[in-house]
Design an enzyme around this catalytic site. Structure first.
Site, short mmCIF file in Angstrom:
data_model
loop_
_atom_site.label_atom_id
_atom_site.label_comp_id
_atom_site.label_asym_id
_atom_site.label_seq_id
_atom_site.Cartn_x
_atom_site.Cartn_y
_atom_site.Cartn_z
N CYS A 141 -84.42 -8.01 6.95
CA CYS A 141 -84.29 -9.44 6.70
C CYS A 141 -83.50 -9.65 5.41
O CYS A 141 -83.75 -8.97 4.42
CB CYS A 141 -85.67 -10.07 6.58
SG CYS A 141 -85.63 -11.84 6.26
N LEU A 142 -82.58 -10.59 5.45
CA LEU A 142 -81.77 -10.87 4.26
C LEU A 142 -82.63 -11.39 3.11
O LEU A 142 -82.21 -11.33 1.96
CB LEU A 142 -80.68 -11.90 4.60
CG LEU A 142 -79.62 -11.44 5.60
CD1 LEU A 142 -78.72 -12.60 6.00
CD2 LEU A 142 -78.79 -10.29 5.03
N HIS B 290 -87.55 -13.61 15.31
CA HIS B 290 -87.48 -13.47 13.85
C HIS B 290 -87.05 -14.79 13.19
O HIS B 290 -87.64 -15.22 12.19
CB HIS B 290 -86.50 -12.33 13.54
CG HIS B 290 -86.23 -12.05 12.10
ND1 HIS B 290 -86.55 -10.84 11.50
CD2 HIS B 290 -85.63 -12.78 11.13
CE1 HIS B 290 -86.17 -10.86 10.23
NE2 HIS B 290 -85.61 -12.03 9.97
N GLU B 291 -86.04 -15.44 13.76
CA GLU B 291 -85.53 -16.69 13.16
C GLU B 291 -86.52 -17.84 13.32
O GLU B 291 -86.71 -18.64 12.41
CB GLU B 291 -84.16 -17.07 13.76
CG GLU B 291 -83.05 -16.03 13.61
CD GLU B 291 -82.90 -15.44 12.23
OE1 GLU B 291 -83.34 -16.04 11.23
OE2 GLU B 291 -82.33 -14.33 12.12
N GLN C 299 -84.13 -19.93 4.92
CA GLN C 299 -83.69 -18.90 3.98
C GLN C 299 -82.72 -19.43 2.93
O GLN C 299 -82.52 -18.80 1.90
CB GLN C 299 -83.03 -17.73 4.75
CG GLN C 299 -84.01 -16.96 5.61
CD GLN C 299 -83.30 -15.87 6.40
OE1 GLN C 299 -82.76 -16.13 7.47
NE2 GLN C 299 -83.29 -14.65 5.88
N HIS D 188 -89.13 -17.59 10.75
CA HIS D 188 -88.70 -18.14 9.45
C HIS D 188 -88.95 -19.64 9.39
O HIS D 188 -89.41 -20.16 8.37
CB HIS D 188 -87.20 -17.91 9.24
CG HIS D 188 -86.85 -16.59 8.63
ND1 HIS D 188 -87.34 -16.16 7.42
CD2 HIS D 188 -86.00 -15.61 9.04
CE1 HIS D 188 -86.82 -14.97 7.12
NE2 HIS D 188 -86.00 -14.61 8.09
N GLY E 274 -78.36 -12.93 11.76
CA GLY E 274 -78.95 -14.25 11.94
C GLY E 274 -79.31 -14.83 10.59
O GLY E 274 -79.43 -14.09 9.60
O1 GNR Z 1 -79.51 -9.16 9.78
C1 GNR Z 1 -80.59 -9.13 10.36
N1 GNR Z 1 -80.86 -8.11 11.21
C2 GNR Z 1 -81.96 -8.10 12.06
C3 GNR Z 1 -82.24 -6.91 12.71
C4 GNR Z 1 -83.32 -6.83 13.57
C5 GNR Z 1 -84.09 -7.95 13.80
C6 GNR Z 1 -83.83 -9.13 13.14
C7 GNR Z 1 -82.76 -9.21 12.29
S1 GNR Z 1 -82.39 -10.72 11.52
C8 GNR Z 1 -81.59 -10.17 10.06
C9 GNR Z 1 -81.01 -11.34 9.30
C10 GNR Z 1 -82.12 -12.25 8.85
O2 GNR Z 1 -82.82 -12.04 7.89
N2 GNR Z 1 -82.36 -13.30 9.60
O3 GNR Z 1 -83.36 -14.12 9.30
NI NI Z 2 -84.82 -12.86 8.23
#
Ligand code: GNR
Ligand code: NI
Length: 166
Positions: free
Chosen positions: A91-92, A133-134, A51, A137, A46
């Site tokens: 998270c990236l 999670h998104e 980001q 952000h 995601g």
């Molecule tokens: O790549 C991602 N893997 C992930 C694994 C578990 C829960 C959330 C994520 S999102 C993350 C990519 C990212 O940073 N998205 O904002």
């Molecule tokens: Ni993330």
């Protein structure tokens, strides 16, 4: 298309609260195409606009192995949360940190697609965690904010050390 630069924690721009999208134009569509390319290139499942320093409420996602199930949600909102899960997240924007985060196990998300059609999706497990999670952000929240102070300090120290060496 182009690869976009992903902001890295603790960049303060990751704390900006994204604004609701009011107009989907060609510039926004280009950002989304670049976000897909950036997300696939960096092996993320995601990517939130925040980001890549774009502060509009939208994210891209693809949980398939073949990278053939792209999802883009504009103005996402969670309208129902149910149950609990506690699974590892990364998270990236937070290099080399994985830890378990408490999330709802099941969510219903509403938003619209790039053609402004309203959509509603029900998700469980990893997809439900990713949606949460998104959306975090877009509100300037990172998964490390959900961790204990001790775990958070460990991550902060590691990142400070890496930044000093770089
Ligand atoms: O790549 C991602 N893997 C992930 C694994 C578990 C829960 C959330 C994520 S999102 C993350 C990519 C990212 O940073 N998205 O904002
Ligand atoms: Ni993330």
């Amino acid at each position: 298309m182009a690869l976009l630069k992903i902001l890295k924690y603790p960049d303060p721009r990751l704390r900006i609260k994204a604004k609701r999208v009011t107009k989907i134009d060609s510039a926004l569509r280009r950002v989304v195409a670049d976000m897909y390319e950036t997300m696939y290139d960096s092996q993320g499942v995601g990517l939130a606009a925040t980001q890549v320093d774009v502060h509009w409420r939208l994210f891209t996602m693809d949980l398939s192995e073949a990278h053939d199930q792209p999802i883009c949600i504009v103005n996402p909102e969670i309208v129902h949360l149910e149950g609990e899960q506690f699974e590892s997240e990364g998270c990236l924007s937070v290099i080399d940190a994985w830890d378990k985060v408490k999330r709802a196990a099941k969510v219903i998300l509403r938003g619209m697609d790039l053609e402004s059609n309203p959509l509603e999706m029900e998700a469980e497990g990893l997809m439900a965690a990713c949606f949460q999670h998104e959306i975090d952000h877009l509100d300037g929240i990172l998964f490390v904010d959900h961790l204990s102070r001790l775990k958070r300090e460990r991550i902060d120290k590691k990142i400070e050390k890496n930044n000093r060496q770089a």
